[in-house]
Motif scaffolding. Structure first.
Motif, PDB file in Angstrom:
ATOM      1  N   VAL A  59       0.838  -1.202   0.000  1.00 38.46           N
ATOM      2  CA  VAL A  59       0.000   0.000   0.000  1.00 38.46           C
ATOM      3  C   VAL A  59       0.871   1.249   0.000  1.00 38.46           C
ATOM      4  CG1 VAL A  59      -1.635   1.359   1.369  1.00 38.46           C
ATOM      5  CG2 VAL A  59      -2.007  -1.102   1.044  1.00 38.46           C
ATOM      6  N   LEU A  60       1.897   1.273   0.825  1.00 42.08           N
ATOM      7  CA  LEU A  60       2.803   2.427   0.866  1.00 42.08           C
ATOM      8  C   LEU A  60       3.507   2.618  -0.475  1.00 42.08           C
ATOM      9  CD1 LEU A  60       4.308   1.809   4.403  1.00 42.08           C
ATOM     10  CD2 LEU A  60       2.911   3.767   3.748  1.00 42.08           C
ATOM     11  N   ASN A  61       3.964   1.523  -1.075  1.00 43.83           N
ATOM     12  CA  ASN A  61       4.617   1.629  -2.385  1.00 43.83           C
ATOM     13  C   ASN A  61       3.654   2.160  -3.440  1.00 43.83           C
ATOM     14  OD1 ASN A  61       7.073   0.672  -1.442  1.00 43.83           O
ATOM     15  ND2 ASN A  61       6.586  -1.461  -1.889  1.00 43.83           N
ATOM     16  N   TRP A  62       2.413   1.706  -3.380  1.00 43.12           N
ATOM     17  CA  TRP A  62       1.392   2.158  -4.330  1.00 43.12           C
ATOM     18  C   TRP A  62       1.158   3.666  -4.165  1.00 43.12           C
ATOM     19  CZ3 TRP A  62      -2.545  -1.771  -6.210  1.00 43.12           C
ATOM     20  CH2 TRP A  62      -3.424  -1.222  -7.155  1.00 43.12           C
ATOM     21  N   ILE A  63       1.065   4.134  -2.907  1.00 37.01           N
ATOM     22  CA  ILE A  63       0.849   5.564  -2.649  1.00 37.01           C
ATOM     23  C   ILE A  63       2.003   6.386  -3.211  1.00 37.01           C
ATOM     24  CG2 ILE A  63       0.696   7.311  -0.830  1.00 37.01           C
ATOM     25  CD1 ILE A  63      -0.781   5.196   0.866  1.00 37.01           C
ATOM     26  N   HIS A  64       3.233   5.939  -2.950  1.00 36.97           N
ATOM     27  CA  HIS A  64       4.406   6.658  -3.474  1.00 36.97           C
ATOM     28  C   HIS A  64       4.417   6.644  -5.006  1.00 36.97           C
ATOM     29  CE1 HIS A  64       6.598   7.678   0.165  1.00 36.97           C
ATOM     30  NE2 HIS A  64       6.390   6.466   0.647  1.00 36.97           N
ATOM     31  N   ASP A  68       4.414   9.833  -7.504  1.00 35.34           N
ATOM     32  CA  ASP A  68       5.461  10.019  -8.508  1.00 35.34           C
ATOM     33  C   ASP A  68       4.860  10.234  -9.892  1.00 35.34           C
ATOM     34  OD1 ASP A  68       7.421   9.767  -6.614  1.00 35.34           O
ATOM     35  OD2 ASP A  68       7.833   7.645  -7.035  1.00 35.34           O
ATOM     36  N   ARG A  69       3.841   9.470 -10.216  1.00 40.20           N
ATOM     37  CA  ARG A  69       3.191   9.612 -11.518  1.00 40.20           C
ATOM     38  C   ARG A  69       2.525  10.985 -11.648  1.00 40.20           C
ATOM     39  NH1 ARG A  69       0.146   3.763 -12.500  1.00 40.20           N
ATOM     40  NH2 ARG A  69       2.013   2.601 -13.151  1.00 40.20           N
ATOM     41  N   ALA A  70       1.936  11.461 -10.555  1.00 40.74           N
ATOM     42  CA  ALA A  70       1.252  12.754 -10.587  1.00 40.74           C
ATOM     43  C   ALA A  70       2.238  13.897 -10.782  1.00 40.74           C
ATOM     44  CB  ALA A  70       0.450  12.960  -9.306  1.00 40.74           C
ATOM     45  N   SER A  71       3.463  13.725 -10.282  1.00 41.81           N
ATOM     46  CA  SER A  71       4.460  14.795 -10.383  1.00 41.81           C
ATOM     47  C   SER A  71       5.353  14.655 -11.608  1.00 41.81           C
ATOM     48  CB  SER A  71       5.339  14.811  -9.128  1.00 41.81           C
ATOM     49  OG  SER A  71       6.051  13.592  -8.997  1.00 41.81           O
ATOM     50  N   GLY A  72       5.168  13.579 -12.399  1.00 46.40           N
ATOM     51  CA  GLY A  72       6.006  13.359 -13.569  1.00 46.40           C
ATOM     52  C   GLY A  72       5.642  14.271 -14.726  1.00 46.40           C
ATOM     53  N   ASP A  73       6.438  14.194 -15.767  1.00 41.18           N
ATOM     54  CA  ASP A  73       6.229  15.053 -16.933  1.00 41.18           C
ATOM     55  C   ASP A  73       4.921  14.758 -17.643  1.00 41.18           C
ATOM     56  OD1 ASP A  73       8.635  16.287 -16.447  1.00 41.18           O
ATOM     57  OD2 ASP A  73       9.766  14.970 -17.800  1.00 41.18           O
ATOM     58  N   ASP A  74       4.497  13.479 -17.575  1.00 42.49           N
ATOM     59  CA  ASP A  74       3.278  13.129 -18.295  1.00 42.49           C
ATOM     60  C   ASP A  74       2.027  13.475 -17.497  1.00 42.49           C
ATOM     61  OD1 ASP A  74       3.713  11.299 -16.316  1.00 42.49           O
ATOM     62  OD2 ASP A  74       3.398   9.521 -17.548  1.00 42.49           O
ATOM     63  N   HIS A  75       2.199  13.784 -16.200  1.00 42.80           N
ATOM     64  CA  HIS A  75       1.076  14.159 -15.339  1.00 42.80           C
ATOM     65  C   HIS A  75      -0.088  13.173 -15.492  1.00 42.80           C
ATOM     66  CE1 HIS A  75       2.939  17.921 -14.156  1.00 42.80           C
ATOM     67  NE2 HIS A  75       3.213  18.156 -15.428  1.00 42.80           N
ATOM     68  N   GLU A  76       0.235  11.900 -15.339  1.00 42.42           N
ATOM     69  CA  GLU A  76      -0.787  10.862 -15.486  1.00 42.42           C
ATOM     70  C   GLU A  76      -1.896  11.075 -14.467  1.00 42.42           C
ATOM     71  OE1 GLU A  76      -1.069   5.995 -15.189  1.00 42.42           O
ATOM     72  OE2 GLU A  76       0.796   6.962 -15.778  1.00 42.42           O
ATOM     73  N   ASN A  80      -4.795  10.350  -6.060  1.00 46.12           N
ATOM     74  CA  ASN A  80      -3.596  10.245  -5.235  1.00 46.12           C
ATOM     75  C   ASN A  80      -3.721  11.252  -4.099  1.00 46.12           C
ATOM     76  OD1 ASN A  80      -2.188  12.862  -6.131  1.00 46.12           O
ATOM     77  ND2 ASN A  80      -2.570  11.814  -8.077  1.00 46.12           N
ATOM     78  N   LEU A  81      -2.768  11.253  -3.189  1.00 48.85           N
ATOM     79  CA  LEU A  81      -2.858  12.147  -2.033  1.00 48.85           C
ATOM     80  C   LEU A  81      -2.730  13.617  -2.416  1.00 48.85           C
ATOM     81  CD1 LEU A  81      -0.848  10.230   0.740  1.00 48.85           C
ATOM     82  CD2 LEU A  81      -3.324  10.352   0.402  1.00 48.85           C
ATOM     83  N   GLN A  82      -2.185  13.883  -3.578  1.00 49.47           N
ATOM     84  CA  GLN A  82      -2.059  15.272  -4.015  1.00 49.47           C
ATOM     85  C   GLN A  82      -3.350  15.778  -4.670  1.00 49.47           C
ATOM     86  OE1 GLN A  82       1.577  16.089  -6.037  1.00 49.47           O
ATOM     87  NE2 GLN A  82       0.939  18.091  -6.779  1.00 49.47           N
ATOM     88  N   GLU A  89     -11.626  12.057   1.349  1.00 48.21           N
ATOM     89  CA  GLU A  89     -11.266  11.482   0.051  1.00 48.21           C
ATOM     90  C   GLU A  89      -9.926  10.756   0.135  1.00 48.21           C
ATOM     91  OE1 GLU A  89     -11.240  14.588  -2.830  1.00 48.21           O
ATOM     92  OE2 GLU A  89     -13.411  14.644  -3.022  1.00 48.21           O
ATOM     93  N   ALA A  90      -8.995  11.302   0.899  1.00 48.87           N
ATOM     94  CA  ALA A  90      -7.703  10.635   1.080  1.00 48.87           C
ATOM     95  C   ALA A  90      -7.885   9.309   1.811  1.00 48.87           C
ATOM     96  CB  ALA A  90      -6.751  11.550   1.845  1.00 48.87           C
ATOM     97  N   ALA A  91      -8.757   9.284   2.823  1.00 46.20           N
ATOM     98  CA  ALA A  91      -9.024   8.036   3.540  1.00 46.20           C
ATOM     99  C   ALA A  91      -9.651   7.000   2.604  1.00 46.20           C
ATOM    100  CB  ALA A  91      -9.931   8.303   4.734  1.00 46.20           C
ATOM    101  N   ALA A  92     -10.582   7.442   1.760  1.00 44.88           N
ATOM    102  CA  ALA A  92     -11.214   6.530   0.811  1.00 44.88           C
ATOM    103  C   ALA A  92     -10.193   6.004  -0.201  1.00 44.88           C
ATOM    104  CB  ALA A  92     -12.358   7.236   0.083  1.00 44.88           C
ATOM    105  N   TYR A  93      -9.278   6.862  -0.608  1.00 45.03           N
ATOM    106  CA  TYR A  93      -8.228   6.449  -1.556  1.00 45.03           C
ATOM    107  C   TYR A  93      -7.339   5.366  -0.943  1.00 45.03           C
ATOM    108  CZ  TYR A  93      -3.532   6.766  -3.586  1.00 45.03           C
ATOM    109  OH  TYR A  93      -2.293   6.474  -4.099  1.00 45.03           O
ATOM    110  N   VAL A  94      -6.893   5.578   0.298  1.00 44.75           N
ATOM    111  CA  VAL A  94      -6.054   4.568   0.959  1.00 44.75           C
ATOM    112  C   VAL A  94      -6.822   3.260   1.091  1.00 44.75           C
ATOM    113  CG1 VAL A  94      -4.851   3.964   3.094  1.00 44.75           C
ATOM    114  CG2 VAL A  94      -4.664   6.280   2.173  1.00 44.75           C
ATOM    115  N   GLY A  95      -8.111   3.344   1.426  1.00 39.90           N
ATOM    116  CA  GLY A  95      -8.920   2.137   1.518  1.00 39.90           C
ATOM    117  C   GLY A  95      -9.026   1.403   0.198  1.00 39.90           C
ATOM    118  N   GLN A  96      -9.166   2.144  -0.903  1.00 36.77           N
ATOM    119  CA  GLN A  96      -9.243   1.527  -2.226  1.00 36.77           C
ATOM    120  C   GLN A  96      -7.924   0.863  -2.609  1.00 36.77           C
ATOM    121  OE1 GLN A  96     -10.454   4.816  -4.677  1.00 36.77           O
ATOM    122  NE2 GLN A  96     -12.460   4.988  -3.678  1.00 36.77           N
TER     123      GLN A  96
END
Length: 253
Positions: A59-64, A68-76, A80-82, A89-96
């Motif tokens: 779960v921690l690796n997935w969050i990181h 990383d994807r959100a901050s990358g050049d492609d802005h996928e 995410n937490l950002q 919503e952040a709690a629901a995201y971690v649960g998912q």
């Protein structure tokens, strides 16, 4: 094989965790259960973990990865937490994320009788909303701490619960709440081998979006010895002050 506490207070948040993940005659291991995320200047998250270590690490690796994807050049895109606009919503995201990991790894682990479940405490603040605290169940849903129920626990909860119930309330100072959480950890350690130091504490004052103090107490920390001695002496004194039975007050003829 862990014990973590999140405490919601009018003045902010307090987090406490142990570091033991396995305990036995010949095998004891430790991992930090407290993880801090600040993906942008307008938000801060503290995540406490309990349960299957492989699940919590995934779960921690997935969050990181999502950050990383959100901050990358492609802005996928994707949650995410950002991108979360509210703490719930952040709690629901971690649960998912937790559910996705369990679905991925669960079948293989269940074949050998392993429990793939994990639970989390997520606290922090996003933008201008109030600070908050959530407990996220293995099923992915979450409950929120309130003034009436200000603390949340995961892991081996029963031994450290009495001091929280008897002394705690939402108007404690941050330092008193930190002491209360730490003695709850120490008392649990004395009763259960699966909980142990180092103990970690973090304090987040309201509306600061920053951790004001983060401390780790090793097993030989003098603060822990002083704390349990003071608590034991106070309990012993309270025992002597309890009302006497009627037969103790009668005068022999």
């Amino acid at each position: 094989m862990t014990y973590c506490i999140g405490y919601w207070l009018e003045k902010g948040l307090v987090f406490a965790s142990d570091s033991r993940t396995n305990a036995g005659v010949d095998y004891i291991s430790t991992y930090s259960k407290m993880h801090v995320f600040q993906p942008a200047s307008d938000r801060l998250f503290v995540l406490l973990t309990a349960g299957n270590l492989a699940t919590t690490q995934a779960v921690l690796n997935w969050i990181h990865r999502d950050l990383d994807r959100a901050s990358g050049d492609d802005h996928e895109g994707g949650k995410n937490l950002q991108s979360c606009e509210y703490l719930f919503e952040a709690a629901a995201y971690v649960g998912q994320v937790s559910l996705a990991v369990q679905r991925q790894d669960g079948p293989a682990l269940k074949e050998v009788g392993a429990d793939v479940g994990a639970s989390f405490i997520l606290g922090g603040q996003v933008g201008g909303e109030s600070h908050g605290l959530y407990m996220i169940y293995p099923q992915g849903n979450a409950v929120m701490a309130t003034r009436e129920t200000p603390y949340l626990q995961i892991g081996e909860t029963k031994y450290g619960k009495p001091p929280l119930d008897n002394v705690g309330h939402a108007n404690l100072s941050l330092e008193d709440a930190a002491r209360l959480c730490l003695i709850s950890e120490v008392l649990t350690q004395r009763s259960n081998l699966t909980v142990g130091p180092p103990f970690e504490l973090a304090i987040v004052p309201r509306n600061t979006l920053a951790i004001s103090h983060q401390v780790k107490f090793e097993a030989d920390a003098p603060e822990l010895s002083a704390m349990i001695e003071t608590w034991s002496n106070a309990q012993r004194e309270a025992l002597y002050r309890l009302p006497h039975f009627a037969w103790e007050q009668s005068t022999p003829a």
